[in-house]
Scaffold this motif. Structure first.
Motif, PDB file in Angstrom:
ATOM      1  N   LEU A  28     -61.404  13.073  46.921  1.00  0.00           N
ATOM      2  CA  LEU A  28     -60.095  13.418  46.380  1.00  0.00           C
ATOM      3  C   LEU A  28     -59.723  14.853  46.762  1.00  0.00           C
ATOM      4  CD1 LEU A  28     -60.361  11.915  42.782  1.00  0.00           C
ATOM      5  CD2 LEU A  28     -58.919  11.075  44.655  1.00  0.00           C
ATOM      6  N   PRO A  29     -58.456  15.109  47.054  1.00  0.00           N
ATOM      7  CA  PRO A  29     -58.034  16.492  47.343  1.00  0.00           C
ATOM      8  C   PRO A  29     -58.187  17.351  46.093  1.00  0.00           C
ATOM      9  CG  PRO A  29     -56.129  15.052  47.164  1.00  0.00           C
ATOM     10  CD  PRO A  29     -57.336  14.160  47.146  1.00  0.00           C
ATOM     11  N   ILE A  68     -55.969  17.025  42.964  1.00  0.00           N
ATOM     12  CA  ILE A  68     -56.222  15.844  42.125  1.00  0.00           C
ATOM     13  C   ILE A  68     -57.562  15.986  41.425  1.00  0.00           C
ATOM     14  CG2 ILE A  68     -56.575  13.353  42.100  1.00  0.00           C
ATOM     15  CD1 ILE A  68     -53.719  14.047  42.614  1.00  0.00           C
ATOM     16  N   VAL A 122     -54.032   9.274  45.154  1.00  0.00           N
ATOM     17  CA  VAL A 122     -53.111  10.380  45.443  1.00  0.00           C
ATOM     18  C   VAL A 122     -51.669   9.886  45.409  1.00  0.00           C
ATOM     19  CG1 VAL A 122     -52.370  12.036  47.192  1.00  0.00           C
ATOM     20  CG2 VAL A 122     -54.807  11.674  46.772  1.00  0.00           C
ATOM     21  N   LYS A 123     -51.405   8.745  46.038  1.00  0.00           N
ATOM     22  CA  LYS A 123     -50.044   8.194  46.061  1.00  0.00           C
ATOM     23  C   LYS A 123     -49.581   7.826  44.657  1.00  0.00           C
ATOM     24  CE  LYS A 123     -50.601   6.148  50.676  1.00  0.00           C
ATOM     25  NZ  LYS A 123     -50.729   4.855  51.401  1.00  0.00           N
ATOM     26  N   ASP A 130     -56.943   7.547  48.760  1.00  0.00           N
ATOM     27  CA  ASP A 130     -55.575   7.616  49.279  1.00  0.00           C
ATOM     28  C   ASP A 130     -54.591   7.008  48.285  1.00  0.00           C
ATOM     29  OD1 ASP A 130     -56.512   8.803  51.575  1.00  0.00           O
ATOM     30  OD2 ASP A 130     -56.464   6.966  52.786  1.00  0.00           O
TER      31      ASP A 130
END
Length: 356
Positions: free
Chosen positions: A213-214, A217, A186-187, A183
């Protein structure tokens, strides 16, 4: 080149002064030569109509900086009394560039992108991670830690029900810790506009983090060993950048060959998809001095004035396409890629679409 970090430019009113100039410091009279080069560029900007307050802001940025060691360049964009983009380049441009226009000239930043994008270096273990933001030259911009639960995180030997319970609890704790890391990655990537994530640390923790990870990314993540040096990290970033350029060119060719494929080229088609916010990636080769019609918003671009009438723009401003289209790409969230001989694009522009 990721354009997230440039989004602020689209909120600025007025004209932009864009500068790309040799800033080398590699001769005995280097300081004098730097001064002469800057004064010549400043004079050109003044002749083009740059306001005095803009020139003053650029003076400060150009003269107060630490000189590079050896060859280098600088890229500046200013509007009003503010310098909005200030980038060091690892090599001087082939020639000095000075422009004053309603849109910033961003292509040099992509053209000299061999310097590499900004990156996040993530050193991860089962408890958390250290996340370091670095610029294109590998210099540290910011660093922070994500720490989760440290008990239990080590599997124990055994075979009974109690062992299985402890093992399951351990795996769940590690997964929770890695989810917190994912998280934050990603930010941080969004805040920095990082084009690459370099993943180091324990092998199992790296693999676990990658799974969390998405995709957007994960596809720009490179793994290095736990004992990787700064040079190893830079080499991984360079490999990733070249591989992404190859992948982008191949994707464009593949989509161009399909019926209703997700690729277009030429001024008319590219301005249309930019105007619709449907460009995932804007590709530029050699655009020449073609101009396009522009409305009051950066994303309102068209090949002809008539096309803009449907958008309520009766008096478009004609702007060089190599300024207006990349700026429209920034406004609509498109990545910017300056391609080479890998592609031969009609009018020097192409786009990979988000959807059909």
């Amino acid at each position: 080149m990721e354009t997230t970090a440039l989004r602020e430019l689209t909120t600025v009113d007025g004209s932009f002064a864009s500068v790309c100039v040799d800033d080398s410091h590699d001769t005995a009279d280097a300081e004098k030569q730097r001064e002469l080069r800057w004064q010549a560029t400043r004079a050109e900007l003044a002749d083009l109509g740059a306001p005095e307050r803009t020139l003053a802001a650029l003076d400060t940025a150009a003269t107060d900086r630490e000189p590079p060691v050896g060859e280098g360049g600088m890229f500046l964009v200013a509007a009003g009394d503010r310098v909005l983009v200030d980038e060091e380049l690892p090599a001087p441009p082939p020639r000095a560039i000075a422009r004053v226009s309603r849109a910033p000239f961003l292509l040099p930043l992509a053209s000299l992108g061999t310097r590499g994008p900004r990156r996040l270096v993530v050193t991860v273990d089962s408890v958390g991670a250290t996340i370091t933001a670095r610029d294109a030259r590998g210099r540290e911009l910011d660093t922070g830690e994500v720490r989760g639960q440290d008990h239990p995180v080590h599997k124990v030997r055994g075979a009974g029900p109690g062992h299985r319970t402890v093992q399951a609890r351990t795996e769940e704790t590690v997964r929770h810790n890695l989810k917190d890391v994912a998280d934050e990655v990603v930010k941080a990537a969004g805040r920095l506009g990082a084009g690459i994530v370099v993943l180091s640390g324990e092998v199992q923790a790296r693999r676990g983090l990658l799974d969390l990870l998405p995709e957007h990314i994960r596809e720009r993540t490179e793994e290095v060993s736990a004992d990787a040096t700064a040079e190893d990290i830079s080499e991984a970033a360079a490999r990733h950048q070249l591989a992404r350029l190859d992948q982008t060119a191949e994707k464009f060719r593949t989509e161009s060959g399909r019926t209703h494929g997700l690729a277009v080229q030429g001024i008319e088609a590219v301005t249309t998809v930019l105007r619709e916010g449907n460009a995932e990636t804007l590709l530029v080769t050699e655009p020449g001095d073609t101009t396009v019609a522009c409305g009051p918003e950066p994303g309102t671009v068209a090949a002809t004035a008539d096309e803009l009438k449907a958008y309520g723009v009766d008096d478009p401003v004609w702007t060089l396409a190599d300024e207006a289209l990349p700026f429209a790409g920034v406004a609509t969230g498109a990545a910017l890629v300056r391609s080479d001989e890998r592609l031969d694009l009609a009018d020097g522009f192409g786009a990979i679409l988000r959807h059909a």
